[in-house]
Write a protein that holds these residues in place. Sequence first.
Motif, PDB file in Angstrom:
ATOM      1  N   ARG A  81       0.822  -1.208   0.000  1.00  7.47           N
ATOM      2  CA  ARG A  81       0.000   0.000   0.000  1.00  7.47           C
ATOM      3  C   ARG A  81       0.857   1.259   0.000  1.00  7.47           C
ATOM      4  O   ARG A  81       0.342   2.350   0.245  1.00  7.47           O
ATOM      5  N   ARG A 115      -0.123   4.653  -1.443  1.00  2.12           N
ATOM      6  CA  ARG A 115      -1.020   5.570  -0.731  1.00  2.12           C
ATOM      7  C   ARG A 115      -0.281   6.811  -0.242  1.00  2.12           C
ATOM      8  O   ARG A 115      -0.888   7.866  -0.051  1.00  2.12           O
ATOM      9  N   LEU A 116       1.045   6.662  -0.015  1.00  3.90           N
ATOM     10  CA  LEU A 116       1.830   7.790   0.462  1.00  3.90           C
ATOM     11  C   LEU A 116       1.810   8.930  -0.543  1.00  3.90           C
ATOM     12  O   LEU A 116       1.967  10.085  -0.181  1.00  3.90           O
ATOM     13  N   ASN A 134      -2.812   9.755  -0.811  1.00  5.41           N
ATOM     14  CA  ASN A 134      -3.477  10.399   0.328  1.00  5.41           C
ATOM     15  C   ASN A 134      -2.406  11.154   1.109  1.00  5.41           C
ATOM     16  O   ASN A 134      -1.823  10.630   2.041  1.00  5.41           O
ATOM     17  N   ILE A 135      -2.112  12.381   0.695  1.00  6.42           N
ATOM     18  CA  ILE A 135      -0.974  13.089   1.284  1.00  6.42           C
ATOM     19  C   ILE A 135      -1.425  13.922   2.463  1.00  6.42           C
ATOM     20  O   ILE A 135      -2.445  14.612   2.397  1.00  6.42           O
ATOM     21  N   ASN A 136      -0.667  13.835   3.552  1.00  5.76           N
ATOM     22  CA  ASN A 136      -0.910  14.697   4.697  1.00  5.76           C
ATOM     23  C   ASN A 136       0.315  15.586   4.861  1.00  5.76           C
ATOM     24  O   ASN A 136       1.361  15.126   5.293  1.00  5.76           O
ATOM     25  N   SER A 171       2.545  15.730   8.021  1.00  3.92           N
ATOM     26  CA  SER A 171       3.273  14.570   8.527  1.00  3.92           C
ATOM     27  C   SER A 171       4.666  14.474   7.918  1.00  3.92           C
ATOM     28  O   SER A 171       4.811  14.501   6.697  1.00  3.92           O
ATOM     29  N   SER A 225       5.129  11.985   5.166  1.00  2.77           N
ATOM     30  CA  SER A 225       4.672  12.404   3.847  1.00  2.77           C
ATOM     31  C   SER A 225       5.754  13.193   3.126  1.00  2.77           C
ATOM     32  O   SER A 225       5.978  13.001   1.935  1.00  2.77           O
TER      33      SER A 225
END
Lengths: 297, 188
Positions: free
Chosen positions: A77, A80-81, A84-86, A89, A92
């Motif tokens: 997965r 996903r980095l 779905n970026i935050n 964090s 990220s």
Amino acid sequence: MIEILYNVEHQKAAGIFIAIYFYLTGISAGSFILSTLAYVFGQTKFKPIGRIAVILATVVLIIAPLALLIHVGRPFRAWRLFYNINFASPISWGSFLLTFYPINCIIYGYFIFKNNAKMTKLFGIIGIPLAIAVHGYCGFILGFAKARHLWNTALMPTLFLVSAIVSGIALVIFVVYIKDRFFSQDGKVREELILDLAKLMGGFLLLDLFLVLSEVLILLAGSEGAMEAGWLLLTGKFAIPFLGIENGLGKILPAFLIFSPRLRTTNRLLWASFLVMFGIFFMRFVVVLAGEYYPLI
Amino acid sequence: MIIDLRRCIGCHTCEVACKMENRVPLGVWPAWVKQIEKGSYPNVRRSFLPLLCDHCDNPSCLTACPTNATFKRKDGIVIIDPHTCIGCRYCMMVCPYAVRYVHPIQKIVQKCSFCSHRVDAGLKPACVEACATGARVFGNLLDPREEVAILRITHPVQTIKPEYGTHPNIYYIGLDKDAVSSVAKGKR
């Protein structure tokens, strides 16, 4: 007297693979910065090691994320980095840095081997902030972990960067020596070059010692958890790895070997660089494992 | 949620109910009751500390999660999306309450979800439903007519580790400081 009758302790969050990863990115960032000394800052005496340093930086950084993939529970997965970026964090930030930095390393290395000075300088200039960021963000990962007092300090990114430069130079000294000794035609070691590198390493070693000292002293002046963490390093279970191996064998002894003219020989400088690499390896382990040694509740 | 520790008898029913409701594998607990014993005979006390995710107003796990798998619902419940979590465990590093665990089968991080599926259906979380002495009270803290809000205002309440600035939403009545501390016997 207080006795805990029943409590639940869950798995440890960071393990040895995180420590190995920090060690490898540190070496990579350090040796990259060392290689830019010749090609960006014009220190021509370091030119012979530029190629070795950039190869080491690239190879090590391609290995490093594998340690992360072993650590995470669902490595498939990882895409996903990037989806779905935050942006708050550090992980990220890191996922992008770990993509761009090796690409830049490869381009930079390509132009070094093509002897294209102009492009080398350009990609070197791009690479320096990337190299600092790719290891600095490791410090931010630990620094953002507010649950653990050993990690949650503003010094953490700086401490990581300085130890990265130290271990990067140490690896380059080691490899240059081995290459000259065993894989060159005349088998002659470039002593002047190794001495220059060792002096550079010694300077950063002293800075690293000072940062560790201030980190531990301020932990001892902190809140209850911080004091616990500080005493764990000084007298607890981590006293031998921290005081003995990381700082004694890995920093103070090499510093003596480098700065004392009577003790200094090229062979001993090789040993010093080996000890430094060993010490920094233990530093990553001590920081990661001691940080979450005590249960939180 | 309010947990009235004057009523808690340390029976671990909440633990079991939670594991049954959420099908939690062996070895991990989204909610558990820590027990301590202090003093020496005849002056002794056994204190209980039921622990679960605090569903903080300012959760540090939300900042840490690199894939936004951890998110806060509009009603304040903090949830991990099991399909987005990559299991990097960074949230476990930053949570001061140590309530997160690695799901042994799915290899992702999970924690108490306040039984959001039950809350959505108008039910109470399993631990609240199961509590034998009614020590756990669940509801909307912002609605002044609810029992939780009334208890929250009319009793001296405390949260765990308020110094972290996470503003936890589990309030305890009669919290024992010694039960919160991680320091075991002999040291004090």
